[in-house]
Write a protein that holds these residues in place. Structure first.
Motif, PDB file in Angstrom:
ATOM      1  N   ILE A  15      31.628  23.155  25.018  1.00 53.48           N
ATOM      2  CA  ILE A  15      30.267  23.658  24.740  1.00 53.48           C
ATOM      3  C   ILE A  15      29.923  23.450  23.271  1.00 53.48           C
ATOM      4  CG2 ILE A  15      28.818  25.744  24.633  1.00 53.48           C
ATOM      5  CD1 ILE A  15      30.319  26.706  27.168  1.00 53.48           C
ATOM      6  N   ALA A  16      30.905  23.644  22.383  1.00 53.51           N
ATOM      7  CA  ALA A  16      30.664  23.405  20.947  1.00 53.51           C
ATOM      8  C   ALA A  16      30.318  21.927  20.735  1.00 53.51           C
ATOM      9  CB  ALA A  16      31.905  23.776  20.136  1.00 53.51           C
ATOM     10  N   VAL A  56      26.350  24.619  29.004  1.00 54.59           N
ATOM     11  CA  VAL A  56      27.246  25.519  29.757  1.00 54.59           C
ATOM     12  C   VAL A  56      27.481  24.973  31.161  1.00 54.59           C
ATOM     13  CG1 VAL A  56      27.519  27.857  30.671  1.00 54.59           C
ATOM     14  CG2 VAL A  56      26.498  27.532  28.430  1.00 54.59           C
ATOM     15  N   LYS A  57      26.397  24.521  31.806  1.00 48.98           N
ATOM     16  CA  LYS A  57      26.532  23.985  33.180  1.00 48.98           C
ATOM     17  C   LYS A  57      27.434  22.746  33.166  1.00 48.98           C
ATOM     18  CE  LYS A  57      22.785  23.528  35.775  1.00 48.98           C
ATOM     19  NZ  LYS A  57      21.572  22.928  36.408  1.00 48.98           N
ATOM     20  N   TYR A  58      27.196  21.858  32.205  1.00 44.91           N
ATOM     21  CA  TYR A  58      28.000  20.626  32.105  1.00 44.91           C
ATOM     22  C   TYR A  58      29.469  20.979  31.863  1.00 44.91           C
ATOM     23  CZ  TYR A  58      29.300  15.920  30.415  1.00 44.91           C
ATOM     24  OH  TYR A  58      29.896  14.686  30.240  1.00 44.91           O
ATOM     25  N   SER A  59      29.719  21.948  30.959  1.00 43.52           N
ATOM     26  CA  SER A  59      31.098  22.334  30.636  1.00 43.52           C
ATOM     27  C   SER A  59      31.814  22.885  31.867  1.00 43.52           C
ATOM     28  CB  SER A  59      31.110  23.390  29.527  1.00 43.52           C
ATOM     29  OG  SER A  59      32.407  23.945  29.382  1.00 43.52           O
ATOM     30  N   PHE A  60      31.113  23.750  32.624  1.00 46.08           N
ATOM     31  CA  PHE A  60      31.782  24.380  33.767  1.00 46.08           C
ATOM     32  C   PHE A  60      31.957  23.412  34.926  1.00 46.08           C
ATOM     33  CE2 PHE A  60      30.437  28.833  32.243  1.00 46.08           C
ATOM     34  CZ  PHE A  60      31.580  28.904  31.453  1.00 46.08           C
ATOM     35  N   ILE A  61      30.974  22.564  35.182  1.00 50.78           N
ATOM     36  CA  ILE A  61      31.127  21.608  36.302  1.00 50.78           C
ATOM     37  C   ILE A  61      32.146  20.534  35.934  1.00 50.78           C
ATOM     38  CG2 ILE A  61      29.941  19.825  37.673  1.00 50.78           C
ATOM     39  CD1 ILE A  61      27.533  21.677  37.792  1.00 50.78           C
ATOM     40  N   LEU A  62      32.200  20.219  34.616  1.00 52.35           N
ATOM     41  CA  LEU A  62      33.183  19.242  34.144  1.00 52.35           C
ATOM     42  C   LEU A  62      34.617  19.764  34.333  1.00 52.35           C
ATOM     43  CD1 LEU A  62      33.143  16.454  32.837  1.00 52.35           C
ATOM     44  CD2 LEU A  62      33.039  17.567  30.609  1.00 52.35           C
ATOM     45  N   SER A  63      34.751  21.087  34.414  1.00 51.55           N
ATOM     46  CA  SER A  63      36.110  21.654  34.572  1.00 51.55           C
ATOM     47  C   SER A  63      36.658  21.382  35.971  1.00 51.55           C
ATOM     48  CB  SER A  63      36.083  23.170  34.327  1.00 51.55           C
ATOM     49  OG  SER A  63      35.434  23.854  35.392  1.00 51.55           O
ATOM     50  N   ILE A  64      35.765  21.065  36.929  1.00 49.60           N
ATOM     51  CA  ILE A  64      36.229  20.869  38.315  1.00 49.60           C
ATOM     52  C   ILE A  64      37.199  19.692  38.416  1.00 49.60           C
ATOM     53  CG2 ILE A  64      35.533  20.407  40.710  1.00 49.60           C
ATOM     54  CD1 ILE A  64      32.872  21.830  40.037  1.00 49.60           C
ATOM     55  N   PRO A  65      36.810  18.476  38.024  1.00 51.91           N
ATOM     56  CA  PRO A  65      37.800  17.385  38.093  1.00 51.91           C
ATOM     57  C   PRO A  65      38.988  17.601  37.165  1.00 51.91           C
ATOM     58  CG  PRO A  65      35.751  16.616  37.070  1.00 51.91           C
ATOM     59  CD  PRO A  65      35.484  17.984  37.583  1.00 51.91           C
ATOM     60  N   ALA A  66      38.758  18.273  36.033  1.00 56.92           N
ATOM     61  CA  ALA A  66      39.871  18.495  35.097  1.00 56.92           C
ATOM     62  C   ALA A  66      40.920  19.417  35.718  1.00 56.92           C
ATOM     63  CB  ALA A  66      39.352  19.092  33.795  1.00 56.92           C
TER      64      ALA A  66
END
Ligand SMILES: CC(C)=CCC/C(C)=C/CC/C(C)=C/CC/C(C)=C\CC/C(C)=C/CC/C(C)=C\CC/C(C)=C/CC/C(C)=C\CC/C(C)=C/CC/C(C)=C\CC/C(C)=C\COP(=O)(O)OP(=O)(O)O
Length: 291
Positions: A194-195, A208-218
């Motif tokens: 997010i930073a 925030v949305k990008y950070s949280f959805i990006l966590s799915i494949p990670a």
């Protein structure tokens, strides 16, 4: 690992995952301070992240369904364009190729794929380092201090307005690198990504949305790697029970906390969490040298 330890770790994961304070850093510190014994490395840490991933799916399910649908359509368009390209070589007819990135959700899909690549490479190459780092109190301590600095910077950055159509592939790649580096315990994945987003001029709500959805494949990728490492190790039924209970606690508490995070970021309150990371980081570094 005892049942109470797995419940407490699930509680820690749920409370910290969606706040920019590094849940994996907290789990590492808890395991070191309370001598949590496990012969599966950081598998349980990753499983707890899978537990809190459920909260991401619940909160962002409409976006995720749309992303999956657009991903499938993009694959179909790529295949159709390939067929048209082959037919064009044979000179049968002049062809009009299908545009692949034709809406903001398809650009969102592309931004997720581009960011996931460096995350996967860094995570795969550094997986043993991450496991070793999780056993040394100094590492999460120093990484929490770094997280604190990033959070202070991100609160002082002017509000950006970039949404998928304005975001470059380089932006996404850099954010993927940050996410890969955040596999180190103490470096907050949500905090660093997010930073990096707000510093790159992203709209905060999209960041925030990008950070949280990006966590799915990670997180799913980390799970695949950890399960591969499990290899022939067989888990005792009691251990499986403890893992499942911890995941359930993490999912429930995580759902409650993810809503708090959405408010925190919108109101630019990262500095409070920076102070917290500074305190826990300093105590961990101090504990390493003086305890
Ligand atoms: C290029 C590619 C593989 C793309 C896949 C994505 C894709 C197909 C997107 C299409 C669009 C779409 C549909 C998007 C929506 C997402 C979705 C619904 C589905 C995607 C699911 C999917 C297909 C996933 C595939 C993933 C996979 C199998 C491989 C991807 C490669 C990869 C990313 C590997 C992961 C390597 C890694 C991150 C770690 C390995 C080392 C390790 C085990 C570390 C443990 C770290 C840990 C404890 C948790 C991981 C989370 C993390 C990165 C950091 C933890 O942060 P922390 O807890 O400290 O911070 P905070 O709590 O946040 O503060």
């Amino acid at each position: 690992m005892s049942l109470i330890q797995s419940i407490l770790m699930g509680l820690i994961q749920g409370l910290t995952e969606f706040l920019p304070v590094s849940s994996s850093g907290h789990l590492a510190i808890f395991k070191i301070l309370f001598h949590v014994e496990t012969d599966t490395g950081i598998l349980f840490d990753v499983l707890l992240h899978v537990g809190t991933l459920a909260a991401v799916f619940v909160v962002y399910y409409k976006d995720i369904i749309r992303l999956i649908a657009e991903f499938v359509k993009m694959v179909i368009d790529v295949v159709l364009n390939f067929i048209l390209f082959i037919r064009n070589i044979s000179g049968k007819e002049s062809v009009r190729y299908h545009r692949i990135i034709r809406n903001s959700y398809r650009k969102f899909v592309l931004l997720i794929i581009i960011a996931t690549i460096p995350t996967g490479i860094i995570g795969f190459v550094g997986r043993d380092l991450v496991t070793a780092a999780s056993e040394i109190l100094l590492v999460p301590g120093i990484c929490l201090l770094i997280t604190a600095v990033l959070l202070v910077i991100s609160d002082r950055v002017r509000d950006g307005h970039k949404k998928p159509r304005d975001i470059t592939n380089t932006n996404a790649f850099v954010i993927g690198i940050c996410q890969g580096l955040a596999t180190l315990p103490g470096l907050s994945r949500s905090g660093t990504t997010i930073a990096a987003c707000v510093i790159s001029g992203f709209d905060r709500k999209f960041a925030v949305k990008y950070s949280f959805i990006l966590s799915i494949p990670a997180i799913l990728g980390a799970l695949v790697l950890q399960l591969k490492e499990l290899g022939s190790v067989s888990l005792a039924p009691m251990e499986i029970r403890n893992y499942l209970v911890g995941m359930a606690v993490a999912a429930g508490v995580g759902y409650i906390c993810i809503k708090t995070m959405l408010v925190v970021v919108r109101k630019k309150k990262f500095t409070y969490f920076a102070i917290y990371c500074l305190a826990v980081g300093a105590l961990s570094v101090g504990g390493y040298f003086f305890v």
